[in-house]
Write a protein that holds these residues in place. Sequence first.
Motif: not given
Length: 107
Positions: A64, A14, A51-54, A59
């Motif tokens: 991060v 990202n 972190e758990t993210r989509l 998921q």
Amino acid sequence: MLTPSEERWFGVVNFAESELGKKVPLSGTHYRGHLGTWVRTFYPHLGDRQETRLVNGVQQPIYVYACHESAVAAGLTKAIEEFFAHPSPSAALKQAGAFAKKSLVTA
């Protein structure tokens, strides 16, 4: 101390795409998975928060990074530029032992 609204936590892909304008492909020589492994292998000091993210509709846990901290943002920028400039990141990662299985230690 920053308030939560001032904190900026990005995954490496990202950050590469939104902050540096890089296109990180899903497959090929310089693909997403290897970019994350590159940062964790060669720049572990940038952080280890997960972190758990989509991600692509699923998921999953991702690393991060505290991009609101200038040293972390600069380190990520350097790592990403290095990754894309390398002719064979997978070979460098293999040489660094990034894909070696961790041995199970029993006492």
